[in-house]
Each structure stands twice: as C-alpha cells, then as structure tokens.
Design a protein around this motif. Structure first.
Motif, PDB file in Angstrom:
ATOM      1  N   HIS A  68      -2.648  -4.119  -9.090  1.00  0.00           N
ATOM      2  CA  HIS A  68      -2.334  -3.730 -10.461  1.00  0.00           C
ATOM      3  C   HIS A  68      -3.552  -3.061 -11.085  1.00  0.00           C
ATOM      4  N   LEU A  69      -3.306  -2.427 -12.228  1.00  0.00           N
ATOM      5  CA  LEU A  69      -4.368  -1.697 -12.916  1.00  0.00           C
ATOM      6  C   LEU A  69      -4.986  -2.575 -13.990  1.00  0.00           C
ATOM      7  N   THR A  70      -6.308  -2.753 -13.904  1.00  0.00           N
ATOM      8  CA  THR A  70      -7.047  -3.514 -14.913  1.00  0.00           C
ATOM      9  C   THR A  70      -7.966  -2.567 -15.683  1.00  0.00           C
ATOM     10  N   GLN A  72     -11.008  -2.535 -15.472  1.00  0.00           N
ATOM     11  CA  GLN A  72     -12.085  -2.151 -14.552  1.00  0.00           C
ATOM     12  C   GLN A  72     -11.580  -1.306 -13.383  1.00  0.00           C
ATOM     13  N   GLY A  73     -10.275  -1.053 -13.338  1.00  0.00           N
ATOM     14  CA  GLY A  73      -9.712  -0.259 -12.258  1.00  0.00           C
ATOM     15  C   GLY A  73      -8.726  -1.061 -11.433  1.00  0.00           C
ATOM     16  N   PRO A  74      -8.297  -0.543 -10.286  1.00  0.00           N
ATOM     17  CA  PRO A  74      -7.326  -1.242  -9.448  1.00  0.00           C
ATOM     18  C   PRO A  74      -7.874  -2.558  -8.910  1.00  0.00           C
ATOM     19  N   ALA A  75      -6.997  -3.581  -8.805  1.00  0.00           N
ATOM     20  CA  ALA A  75      -7.414  -4.888  -8.289  1.00  0.00           C
ATOM     21  C   ALA A  75      -6.214  -5.582  -7.669  1.00  0.00           C
ATOM     22  N   ARG A  76      -6.502  -6.425  -6.681  1.00  0.00           N
ATOM     23  CA  ARG A  76      -5.452  -7.236  -6.066  1.00  0.00           C
ATOM     24  C   ARG A  76      -4.953  -8.265  -7.070  1.00  0.00           C
ATOM     25  N   LEU A  77      -3.691  -8.648  -6.943  1.00  0.00           N
ATOM     26  CA  LEU A  77      -3.103  -9.644  -7.824  1.00  0.00           C
ATOM     27  C   LEU A  77      -2.285 -10.614  -6.983  1.00  0.00           C
ATOM     28  N   GLY A  78      -2.347 -11.876  -7.342  1.00  0.00           N
ATOM     29  CA  GLY A  78      -1.568 -12.887  -6.639  1.00  0.00           C
ATOM     30  C   GLY A  78      -2.370 -13.597  -5.572  1.00  0.00           C
ATOM     31  N   PRO A  79      -1.761 -14.556  -4.902  1.00  0.00           N
ATOM     32  CA  PRO A  79      -2.473 -15.360  -3.900  1.00  0.00           C
ATOM     33  C   PRO A  79      -2.965 -14.516  -2.730  1.00  0.00           C
ATOM     34  N   GLN A  80      -4.108 -14.888  -2.184  1.00  0.00           N
ATOM     35  CA  GLN A  80      -4.622 -14.234  -0.990  1.00  0.00           C
ATOM     36  C   GLN A  80      -3.650 -14.457   0.164  1.00  0.00           C
ATOM     37  N   GLY A  81      -3.441 -13.412   0.916  1.00  0.00           N
ATOM     38  CA  GLY A  81      -2.564 -13.522   2.074  1.00  0.00           C
ATOM     39  C   GLY A  81      -1.099 -13.324   1.766  1.00  0.00           C
ATOM     40  N   LEU A  82      -0.727 -13.232   0.472  1.00  0.00           N
ATOM     41  CA  LEU A  82       0.672 -12.990   0.131  1.00  0.00           C
ATOM     42  C   LEU A  82       1.067 -11.584   0.582  1.00  0.00           C
ATOM     43  N   SER A  83       2.047 -11.499   1.446  1.00  0.00           N
ATOM     44  CA  SER A  83       2.546 -10.209   1.917  1.00  0.00           C
ATOM     45  C   SER A  83       3.921  -9.981   1.328  1.00  0.00           C
ATOM     46  N   ILE A  84       4.148  -8.784   0.823  1.00  0.00           N
ATOM     47  CA  ILE A  84       5.372  -8.471   0.073  1.00  0.00           C
ATOM     48  C   ILE A  84       6.204  -7.477   0.869  1.00  0.00           C
ATOM     49  N   ARG A  85       7.469  -7.844   1.079  1.00  0.00           N
ATOM     50  CA  ARG A  85       8.331  -6.973   1.867  1.00  0.00           C
ATOM     51  C   ARG A  85       9.778  -7.432   1.760  1.00  0.00           C
ATOM     52  N   SER A  86      10.674  -6.498   1.507  1.00  0.00           N
ATOM     53  CA  SER A  86      12.100  -6.784   1.537  1.00  0.00           C
ATOM     54  C   SER A  86      12.654  -6.406   2.907  1.00  0.00           C
ATOM     55  N   ARG A  87      13.649  -7.156   3.357  1.00  0.00           N
ATOM     56  CA  ARG A  87      14.298  -6.868   4.639  1.00  0.00           C
ATOM     57  C   ARG A  87      15.790  -6.575   4.476  1.00  0.00           C
ATOM     58  N   VAL A  88      16.247  -6.357   3.269  1.00  0.00           N
ATOM     59  CA  VAL A  88      17.658  -6.050   3.058  1.00  0.00           C
ATOM     60  C   VAL A  88      18.014  -4.772   3.813  1.00  0.00           C
ATOM     61  N   ASN A  89      19.121  -4.795   4.511  1.00  0.00           N
ATOM     62  CA  ASN A  89      19.601  -3.660   5.323  1.00  0.00           C
ATOM     63  C   ASN A  89      18.654  -3.294   6.452  1.00  0.00           C
ATOM     64  N   GLY A  90      17.646  -4.109   6.703  1.00  0.00           N
ATOM     65  CA  GLY A  90      16.692  -3.822   7.763  1.00  0.00           C
ATOM     66  C   GLY A  90      15.554  -2.930   7.324  1.00  0.00           C
ATOM     67  N   VAL A 362      -4.448   7.121 -11.123  1.00  0.00           N
ATOM     68  CA  VAL A 362      -4.672   5.725 -11.453  1.00  0.00           C
ATOM     69  C   VAL A 362      -5.243   4.972 -10.260  1.00  0.00           C
ATOM     70  N   ALA A 363      -4.742   5.279  -9.076  1.00  0.00           N
ATOM     71  CA  ALA A 363      -5.204   4.608  -7.855  1.00  0.00           C
ATOM     72  C   ALA A 363      -4.950   5.531  -6.678  1.00  0.00           C
ATOM     73  N   GLY A 364      -5.755   5.386  -5.645  1.00  0.00           N
ATOM     74  CA  GLY A 364      -5.601   6.230  -4.464  1.00  0.00           C
ATOM     75  C   GLY A 364      -6.005   7.657  -4.772  1.00  0.00           C
ATOM     76  N   GLY A 365      -5.410   8.607  -4.046  1.00  0.00           N
ATOM     77  CA  GLY A 365      -5.667  10.015  -4.299  1.00  0.00           C
ATOM     78  C   GLY A 365      -7.013  10.504  -3.832  1.00  0.00           C
ATOM     79  N   GLU A 366      -7.701   9.721  -2.970  1.00  0.00           N
ATOM     80  CA  GLU A 366      -9.016  10.154  -2.504  1.00  0.00           C
ATOM     81  C   GLU A 366      -8.894  11.397  -1.617  1.00  0.00           C
ATOM     82  N   GLU A 367      -9.984  12.152  -1.555  1.00  0.00           N
ATOM     83  CA  GLU A 367     -10.019  13.275  -0.627  1.00  0.00           C
ATOM     84  C   GLU A 367      -9.786  12.735   0.776  1.00  0.00           C
ATOM     85  N   ALA A 368      -8.857  13.360   1.491  1.00  0.00           N
ATOM     86  CA  ALA A 368      -8.361  12.756   2.724  1.00  0.00           C
ATOM     87  C   ALA A 368      -9.323  12.850   3.898  1.00  0.00           C
TER      88      ALA A 368
END
Length: 633
Positions: A68-70, A72-90, A362-368
């Motif tokens: 999320h955006l703070t 001070q800039g982008p920062a992780r949010l939520g418990p460490q190790g929490l992985s987010i992913r939906s599997r609906v329809n595969g 806001v986040a990302g967009g670095e020179e590749a």
C-alpha cells in the motif's frame, strides 16, 4: 514490407537492431536472475478512502504480497508470509478489494481476510475447506465484501462480513463474475454464464435491488440484441454502463430500462475492443470519474490506449501515451489510478489527475534495463492471404547484442489461452533473448482478443489449424522481409501455446527447434480432466469429439508424435492441475518410441505456470543452452 514501431514505445522506424546509444559503453548483460525479479501483479489494484493497495509478486519467496501507499512511499502491509491469490475458475482474479477502513483479501488457502489499514491487523472472516473465493468488491455501506464463491463444483454470488458471516445472494447459474455496486449501495449488477460457454463467447447481465438487510430483491436479466459476451458493469450514479460485443467489438453501452428504442443504448466510440478476454475475475477497463466523464482503455492494433471522455463518450483525449497497456482502472476523489505497462519500464501503479492530465508513478515504473536500451516492440502485420486468411498482427524485437548477426535467428512465440493476446510491453524474458543475439516475434494469431468478436471466434473448430497457419505465415513473412534467418527459426509457447508449437512442428519443417512449456498434448484426456471453467472450451475449439472424431485424432499431438522431426524441449510442473503432468510424460514416451530424443525438465513443486524464481531461472538457462546447440547443429 509493413513493419512499424509501436506508437507508444518510442521505437525507431528503422528495423535495425536497437543497440545502446553510447558506443563507448558496454551494455550490461541481463542475467537469468535479473529476468525473474519481483514485479507488480496485473489485475490486482484497488483504492478507497483508506488508501491505494496492490499486489506484488515476489518469486524469491514464492508469494504474492499486499502493498500500500504510505506518506513515506510504498510499503508491505499485513502479516509476513501472507500470500494472496484467488483460485476461482483456476485463474483467479479479484483477490483484493479496498474498503473505507482497510482491505479485504483472499489468502493462498482461499480464505477471506480483512486487513486494517492503520495497524495491519489481519482478521480471518471465513474458515471453509474446499472453497475458492475471487472477484472481491467492497460494500462499505455494510462493512462487508461481495465475492464469487466456488464450492463443490458450483458457484454463488455471496457477501462476507465480520458480523454477518456468509450470505448467499444469488445461485443457480454455472458461473458468476464482475459484481458492481451503485455508489449508495442500493443497486447491484453482475455477469453470469452457463456451460459449455466461456465468458468471451456468451454471457448475461443481471441487476437487482439491495435491501437494507443486504439481501437482493427483483433480480432480472437484460438480454442483448444479439448473441454477445458482456463484461464489467459499472454504475455512474443511477446509470449502468457495460461492455458488450453484440456490435462486433467490446464497446461501452448504457442500459436504459425505459428506452423507446430498446434497453441497450450505444456510446459514440470507435470500432475497437475496449477490454480483453475475461480469463480472470476483477478486470476493470473503464471507470466513471468524479465530476462526470469516463476513463476507458481501447486496443488499437494490439496496443492498449487510455482515453478520457466526457459523459457521452465524446471529446476524448489520450492519457499517459508512453504506456502501452492499462488494467485495473479505479478512481477515488479527484484521481484516477491504474496499473500501466510500457515497453521501457517495469509495470507501474499510476495516479492521474483527469483535470490536468498529470501522470504520477506511485509504485514501480523503474527503468527496465539499468541504463541500457531495451529491445523495443515493432508492430508488424502479415498481409491477408485470402478471405479465409486475414491479416495477422504481431510484435517484432530485434537483437540488442553488441555484434548482432545479420540476419539473426528468430524465436517465434505463441501466446497462451489461446483466447488471449500479446502486448507491446516490457518482458524481461524477451530482453534476455535479444541480448544473446536472437530476434523475437510474438504473434496475435486468429482467436486472439483485442481484434473484435469475429477475429476472436475465428478459432472455433480450427484450433491446431488456423493458429498453426498464422504462426507459419508470420515466420515466413519475417524471413522474406530479411529481418531473420529463415534457416534458424525456433518456436515456443506455454500452455495452449505449447499445443500450437507441437501442432506447428507436426505440420512444418520450417523450424530448427521447438519448446513446449506445460503444453497440451492430448486434448481428449484434457477434456476429461480439466477444471469446470474450461470443461466446454475444447469442444468449441475442436468441435464435439463424438461428431468429429477424425478431427480430434488429427489434432492430437500425442497421436502424431512420430511426425515431429524437429529437436524438442519440454518443461513441466509436477503439481500442474490444468495440463496434468501425465500429458507431457506420455508425449515424451511416444516420441522416444518413435526413435526421437526430446529433452524434459521436470519441476516437482511447480504448477501451471512457474512461480518460483529458481524454476524460472532454470527454465531460461536450459532453454538458452538448447537453442544455442540447435543453432549450430
């Protein structure tokens, strides 16, 4: 010869290799490790008064994390190790939804959680086995989230909240998607479809009134004037807009229940697709803006463009023209947010002021490429051969090696799906090949999305035939133009793209080698084993196996394995539930029985699409070695 730079990439008109602009500086070689770095995940941005939230893949940890955006800039949010992913329809999608106090997310184990924006506290809201959730949409009026729930092979439209628990809002349809709420929370719209259809073939719009207690009343459907795929309903005040392709393209329509000339009122927009195929839930290619007007994506010759239009869809102007694809459009306050992709930068979260057109990363967009010039996509079109062979569009990348060969070898890429598309955006794997002296071409063969309904449905009954013809035409065209060495043509693809590779090598001797990454080898067995979402898709692609058994046999790579006389390499995950591992094992055995020597690289812990960084690195390194050996054999 028709080959032009992508209009948003900044590529030179010349087809010469794009080398570093400073001749005195040696380019830094992109390693396999660099090509498998963390990135912002497409299809995973949500905003509210609580802030801006997005998902970011982290291959080194094998997880997808919430950011999320703070101040001070982008920062992780939520418990460490929490992985987010939906599997609906595969394929998932819609795994997060921002509300006024925080964000709802779907964890890797398919449970819904609420994460507080201020302290990061994570509250688990569901505890069910054998379910999958996706397509989350926040209902801030009732402090709950709407979702598609998949359980025991059935789907339902539900609401989940910390106090209400799980409420089943609607059921009885085979599939659900795209729930949308009006600003006051009193009206809802969604999309459903029935087997054996896919959502880009035939689907239906529903609306209902949401009662004070949160249940639905007055559910009704809104048939389109002709057969159509509808997607992404959006409310603007009391007005409902939805994308439908009953006019030949996915275009915005206004629903007018009291209309004299019918319920569906057209908007004044060009004949272009304004969305891509909805493989995942939670897609958003248009959004209503505060103060009136709309932001919309349109696909022009394979490139995504972001446009700002007035309330009637007129007086448009293009925004952020240096980016070439846009997803997850959403707005809060006076700003428009989206995930944008470019041929020169990493994926970015953008904030755009519609009043000034000012674009802020806001986040990302670095020179590749760390100061080096990347290979840039050049738009090419293979001329139509006949009425049955339309023009085929694709993107060509010249080598960027210090001493490129002229003409270079070509890696021809068949995208997956097959109802998907190739886009002119930065792909570190393509840069990996271009820095090592290869040209790369991605082809939008018949069946690809972004080119209208007729082109997308042209693959019906012709999978393994029309796509093969188009891949061959693209390779021949680039060789005839002198852009590549016609004696050193390679072809590769993932999933259904792997199937296209195998069928191409069965039909053609043009290619020096081929690579299949978890590709389909036996459609009939896949038909029996695939997940419910795609259970009718193969019959559409090949026709009914009972009515066309000879077609199924002729277009089954496993039955034609002995006809492949081209060196082949396979990559397969042991946990793949889409193209099950036995598909690749059986193909290898049949080729070996025919006296061939295919290479197989097996990854026990991977599924359909390699997520771990070590696996992705190994794939690139093994594939490079294979192509280099084939180049000099």
């Amino acid at each position: 010869m028709r080959i032009t730079p992508d209009c948003s990439s900044g590529a030179d008109v010349s087809c010469a290799p794009t080398c570093d602009s400073d001749p005195g500086r040696q380019p830094v070689l992109l390693s396999a490790e660099d090509a498998c770095a963390s990135y912002i995940q497409r299809g995973a941005l949500s905003v509210s008064r609580a802030g801006v939230f997005w998902l970011q893949t982290e291959p080194a940890l094998g997880i997808t994390a919430l950011w999320h955006l703070t101040d001070q800039g982008p920062a992780r949010l939520g418990p460490q190790g929490l992985s987010i992913r939906s599997r609906v329809n595969g394929y998932g999608g819609g795994a997060l939804a921002a509300s006024d106090l925080g964000v709802f997310v779907v964890s890797e184990d398919q449970q819904i959680h609420f994460i507080d924006r201020m302290d990061g506290h994570c509250q688990q809201l569901t505890e069910e086995r054998g379910v999958a959730y996706g397509g989350l949409v926040a209902d801030p009026t009732r402090h709950r989230v709407l979702a598609v729930r998949e359980r025991d092979g059935q789907q339902q439209l539900v609401a989940v909240g910390p106090e209400q628990g799980i409420q089943i809002l609607h059921c009885g349809q085979d599939f659900y998607g795209a729930p949308a709420l009006s600003d006051d929370g009193c009206h809802i719209a969604w999309v459903s479809w029935q087997l054996p259809d896919m959502p880009w073939l035939r689907s239906e719009l529903w609306t209902a009134v949401v009662t004070e207690s949160g249940w639905l009343r007055g559910c009704e459907t809104w048939p389109t004037p002709s057969e159509a795929s509808v997607q992404q309903p959006v409310f603007a005040g009391d007005t409902l807009r939805i994308l439908s392709d009953h006019g030949g393209w996915w275009q915005p329509w206004r629903l007018d229940p009291d209309g004299i000339n019918g319920d569906w009122v057209t908007c004044d927009v060009p004949h272009l697709d304004h969305a891509n195929a909805p493989w995942q839930l939670g897609e958003s290619h248009h959004v209503s803006l505060v103060g009136g007007g709309w932001a919309r994506v349109r696909y022009c010759n394979g490139t995504g463009e972001l446009w700002l239009l007035d309330q009637d869809g007129r007086q448009g102007r293009r925004l952020a023209p240096t980016f070439s694809d846009f997803r997850d459009l959403c707005s809060v306050g006076a700003e428009l947010y989206c995930i944008a992709r470019s041929s020169r930068r990493l994926d970015a979260v953008l904030a755009i002021n519609p009043g000034t057109d000012q674009v802020r990363v806001v986040a990302g967009g670095e020179e590749a490429m760390k100061g080096n010039s990347p290979a840039l996509p050049q738009n090419f079109v293979v001329p139509a051969g006949s009425a049955s062979e339309p023009g085929i569009q694709g993107f060509f990348y010249s080598p960027t090696s210090a001493e490129p060969e002229n003409p270079p070898p070509l890696i021809l890429v068949a995208h997956g799906g097959p109802t998907s598309a190739a886009y002119p955006v930065f792909n570190p794997h393509i840069q990996f090949w271009c820095q090592r002296g290869f040209a790369v071409a991605e082809v939008n063969y018949r069946g690809s999305s972004g080119f209208g309904r007729q082109f997308r449905l042209a693959l019906a009954g012709r999978w393994g035939e029309a796509d093969v013809e188009d891949m061959e035409r693209a390779a021949d065209y680039l060789a005839e133009c002198g852009l590549v060495d016609g004696r050193r043509l390679f072809i590769q693809g993932r999933s259904s793209g792997g199937y296209t590779v195998l069928m191409t090598l069965i039909a053609s001797r043009r290619f020096a080698a081929g690579a299949s990454m978890y590709g389909v080898t036996d459609p009939l067995r896949l038909r029996a084993a695939t997940h419910r979402f795609e259970s009718g898709y193969l019959d559409w692609l090949l026709g009914s196996p009972h009515q066309h058994p000879e077609r199924w046999h002729a277009r089954t790579p496993l039955h034609q394995a002995g006809r492949i006389r081209t060196p082949m390499i396979f990559f397969q995950g042991g946990q793949d539930q889409v193209v099950v591992p036995e598909q690749t094992r059986a193909m290898i055995a049949m080729m070996q029985a025919a006296g061939l020597s295919p290479e197989l690289h097996w990854f026990d812990d991977e599924g359909h699409g390699f997520r771990q960084r070590t696996s992705q690195i190994t794939l690139l390194e093994r594939l490079l070695d294979f192509y280099q050996r084939a180049s000099f054999s």
